[in-house]
Scaffold this motif. Sequence first.
Motif, PDB file in Angstrom:
ATOM      1  N   ARG A 101    -108.685 -37.033  62.218  1.00 61.29           N
ATOM      2  CA  ARG A 101    -109.641 -36.006  62.166  1.00 61.29           C
ATOM      3  C   ARG A 101    -108.922 -34.685  62.736  1.00 61.29           C
ATOM      4  N   GLU A 102    -108.065 -35.036  63.738  1.00 61.79           N
ATOM      5  CA  GLU A 102    -107.330 -33.974  64.687  1.00 61.79           C
ATOM      6  C   GLU A 102    -106.429 -33.183  63.625  1.00 61.79           C
ATOM      7  N   VAL A 103    -105.695 -33.806  62.837  1.00 60.50           N
ATOM      8  CA  VAL A 103    -104.754 -33.081  61.953  1.00 60.50           C
ATOM      9  C   VAL A 103    -105.476 -32.279  60.970  1.00 60.50           C
ATOM     10  N   ALA A 104    -106.709 -32.582  60.497  1.00 62.76           N
ATOM     11  CA  ALA A 104    -107.634 -32.000  59.496  1.00 62.76           C
ATOM     12  C   ALA A 104    -107.985 -30.752  60.301  1.00 62.76           C
ATOM     13  N   ASP A 105    -108.506 -30.996  61.353  1.00 60.55           N
ATOM     14  CA  ASP A 105    -108.938 -29.850  62.087  1.00 60.55           C
ATOM     15  C   ASP A 105    -108.138 -28.821  62.487  1.00 60.55           C
ATOM     16  N   GLU A 106    -106.825 -29.092  62.595  1.00 64.21           N
ATOM     17  CA  GLU A 106    -105.758 -28.144  62.890  1.00 64.21           C
ATOM     18  C   GLU A 106    -105.574 -27.523  61.516  1.00 64.21           C
ATOM     19  N   TRP A 107    -105.530 -27.971  60.524  1.00 61.92           N
ATOM     20  CA  TRP A 107    -105.300 -27.372  59.383  1.00 61.92           C
ATOM     21  C   TRP A 107    -106.458 -26.433  59.033  1.00 61.92           C
ATOM     22  N   LEU A 108    -107.701 -26.953  59.434  1.00 61.55           N
ATOM     23  CA  LEU A 108    -108.708 -26.040  58.942  1.00 61.55           C
ATOM     24  C   LEU A 108    -108.687 -24.768  59.951  1.00 61.55           C
ATOM     25  N   LYS A 109    -108.314 -24.734  61.181  1.00 55.05           N
ATOM     26  CA  LYS A 109    -107.845 -23.476  62.011  1.00 55.05           C
ATOM     27  C   LYS A 109    -106.931 -22.495  61.181  1.00 55.05           C
ATOM     28  N   SER A 110    -106.201 -23.210  60.967  1.00 55.03           N
ATOM     29  CA  SER A 110    -104.936 -22.503  60.307  1.00 55.03           C
ATOM     30  C   SER A 110    -105.426 -21.521  58.768  1.00 55.03           C
ATOM     31  N   MET A 111    -106.281 -22.323  58.175  1.00 57.67           N
ATOM     32  CA  MET A 111    -106.738 -21.769  56.771  1.00 57.67           C
ATOM     33  C   MET A 111    -107.797 -20.626  57.078  1.00 57.67           C
ATOM     34  N   LEU A 112    -108.703 -20.931  58.219  1.00 58.95           N
ATOM     35  CA  LEU A 112    -109.832 -19.891  58.427  1.00 58.95           C
ATOM     36  C   LEU A 112    -109.153 -18.692  59.104  1.00 58.95           C
ATOM     37  N   ALA A 113    -108.056 -18.915  59.717  1.00 56.42           N
ATOM     38  CA  ALA A 113    -107.427 -17.599  60.233  1.00 56.42           C
ATOM     39  C   ALA A 113    -106.943 -16.497  59.324  1.00 56.42           C
ATOM     40  N   HIS A 114    -106.504 -17.379  57.976  1.00 57.61           N
ATOM     41  CA  HIS A 114    -105.877 -16.173  57.146  1.00 57.61           C
ATOM     42  C   HIS A 114    -106.910 -16.025  55.834  1.00 57.61           C
ATOM     43  N   SER A 115    -108.433 -16.213  56.114  1.00 57.07           N
ATOM     44  CA  SER A 115    -109.278 -15.870  55.157  1.00 57.07           C
ATOM     45  C   SER A 115    -110.439 -15.376  55.474  1.00 57.07           C
ATOM     46  N   SER A 116    -110.836 -14.328  54.561  1.00 55.04           N
ATOM     47  CA  SER A 116    -111.995 -13.717  54.887  1.00 55.04           C
ATOM     48  C   SER A 116    -113.146 -13.633  53.670  1.00 55.04           C
ATOM     49  N   MET A 117    -112.683 -14.065  52.807  1.00 57.79           N
ATOM     50  CA  MET A 117    -113.785 -14.308  51.443  1.00 57.79           C
ATOM     51  C   MET A 117    -114.170 -15.832  51.315  1.00 57.79           C
ATOM     52  N   ILE A 118    -113.364 -16.595  51.716  1.00 56.47           N
ATOM     53  CA  ILE A 118    -113.217 -18.165  51.657  1.00 56.47           C
ATOM     54  C   ILE A 118    -113.740 -18.965  52.690  1.00 56.47           C
ATOM     55  N   GLU A 119    -114.755 -19.767  52.386  1.00 58.28           N
ATOM     56  CA  GLU A 119    -115.326 -20.731  53.589  1.00 58.28           C
ATOM     57  C   GLU A 119    -114.435 -21.950  53.599  1.00 58.28           C
ATOM     58  N   TYR A 120    -114.315 -22.697  54.444  1.00 59.06           N
ATOM     59  CA  TYR A 120    -113.388 -23.964  54.595  1.00 59.06           C
ATOM     60  C   TYR A 120    -114.209 -24.814  55.413  1.00 59.06           C
ATOM     61  N   ARG A 121    -113.909 -26.155  55.043  1.00 57.05           N
ATOM     62  CA  ARG A 121    -114.525 -27.068  56.053  1.00 57.05           C
ATOM     63  C   ARG A 121    -113.788 -28.576  55.684  1.00 57.05           C
ATOM     64  N   VAL A 122    -114.009 -29.343  56.773  1.00 53.99           N
ATOM     65  CA  VAL A 122    -113.418 -30.735  56.773  1.00 53.99           C
ATOM     66  C   VAL A 122    -114.491 -31.752  56.409  1.00 53.99           C
ATOM     67  N   ASN A 123    -114.021 -32.575  55.280  1.00 52.81           N
ATOM     68  CA  ASN A 123    -115.275 -33.496  54.880  1.00 52.81           C
ATOM     69  C   ASN A 123    -114.567 -34.707  55.036  1.00 52.81           C
ATOM     70  N   ARG A 124    -115.424 -35.844  55.441  1.00 51.91           N
ATOM     71  CA  ARG A 124    -115.196 -37.120  55.849  1.00 51.91           C
ATOM     72  C   ARG A 124    -115.369 -37.959  54.453  1.00 51.91           C
ATOM     73  N   ILE A 125    -114.627 -38.605  53.820  1.00 55.08           N
ATOM     74  CA  ILE A 125    -114.650 -39.536  52.757  1.00 55.08           C
ATOM     75  C   ILE A 125    -114.641 -40.990  53.243  1.00 55.08           C
ATOM     76  N   ARG A 126    -115.663 -41.669  53.063  1.00 59.92           N
ATOM     77  CA  ARG A 126    -115.769 -43.277  53.499  1.00 59.92           C
ATOM     78  C   ARG A 126    -115.331 -43.825  52.121  1.00 59.92           C
ATOM     79  N   PHE A 127    -114.375 -45.010  52.557  1.00 58.84           N
ATOM     80  CA  PHE A 127    -114.362 -45.741  51.213  1.00 58.84           C
ATOM     81  C   PHE A 127    -115.510 -46.901  51.332  1.00 58.84           C
ATOM     82  N   LYS A 128    -115.548 -47.383  50.134  1.00 67.76           N
ATOM     83  CA  LYS A 128    -116.651 -48.583  49.950  1.00 67.76           C
ATOM     84  C   LYS A 128    -116.033 -49.699  50.543  1.00 67.76           C
ATOM     85  N   THR A 129    -116.748 -50.214  51.377  1.00 62.87           N
ATOM     86  CA  THR A 129    -116.279 -51.784  52.016  1.00 62.87           C
ATOM     87  C   THR A 129    -117.144 -52.803  51.251  1.00 62.87           C
ATOM     88  N   GLU A 130    -116.298 -53.656  50.971  1.00 62.12           N
ATOM     89  CA  GLU A 130    -116.835 -55.069  50.181  1.00 62.12           C
ATOM     90  C   GLU A 130    -117.126 -56.260  50.890  1.00 62.12           C
TER      91      GLU A 130
END
Length: 167
Positions: free
Chosen positions: A138-167
Amino acid sequence: MNTPESPGVRKRGRPSSGNAMSNAERQRAYRERQAQKRDAESVTMNKRAQQALESTAKLRSQRDQALRAQEQAEHKAREWEAKATSLLKQILELEQRKDAPLAWYQDPGIEAVYVLESRLREEKHWKRVASMGAFTRREVADEWLKSMLAHSSMIEYRVNRIRFKTE
């Protein structure tokens, strides 16, 4: 009275030239003239036949070139069709991957990954940022999110967690 045999009297009609031909000579001359006429026509016909053969050969050559060009075009079309079919299969595979979230990324030790998503401010649906891939922390994804938000005014970004199905 004067008789026709007398020297001072002329006969009626055209006077003789002294070069009269016999019937056999006239017929021979006629046959020779006809033979010359046939020979002249034969030469003309041979020239015409030769021209016709040359034009026929030229037309056949053009036809053969057109057939080769058609064959090449059909071969190219079959190649393009095969490429299109291959691309269509790839697209269908990618569509199926989209429905099964990150199935290609599954690792037995990981239960979830984090992806960066974006949308224009007016849009309703979020889309994954394909160039970013997936993050296992999660920390790496958040760092990328911060850098993307710093360079964008018209685009919104977010980090989404995707869980795998556990059988």
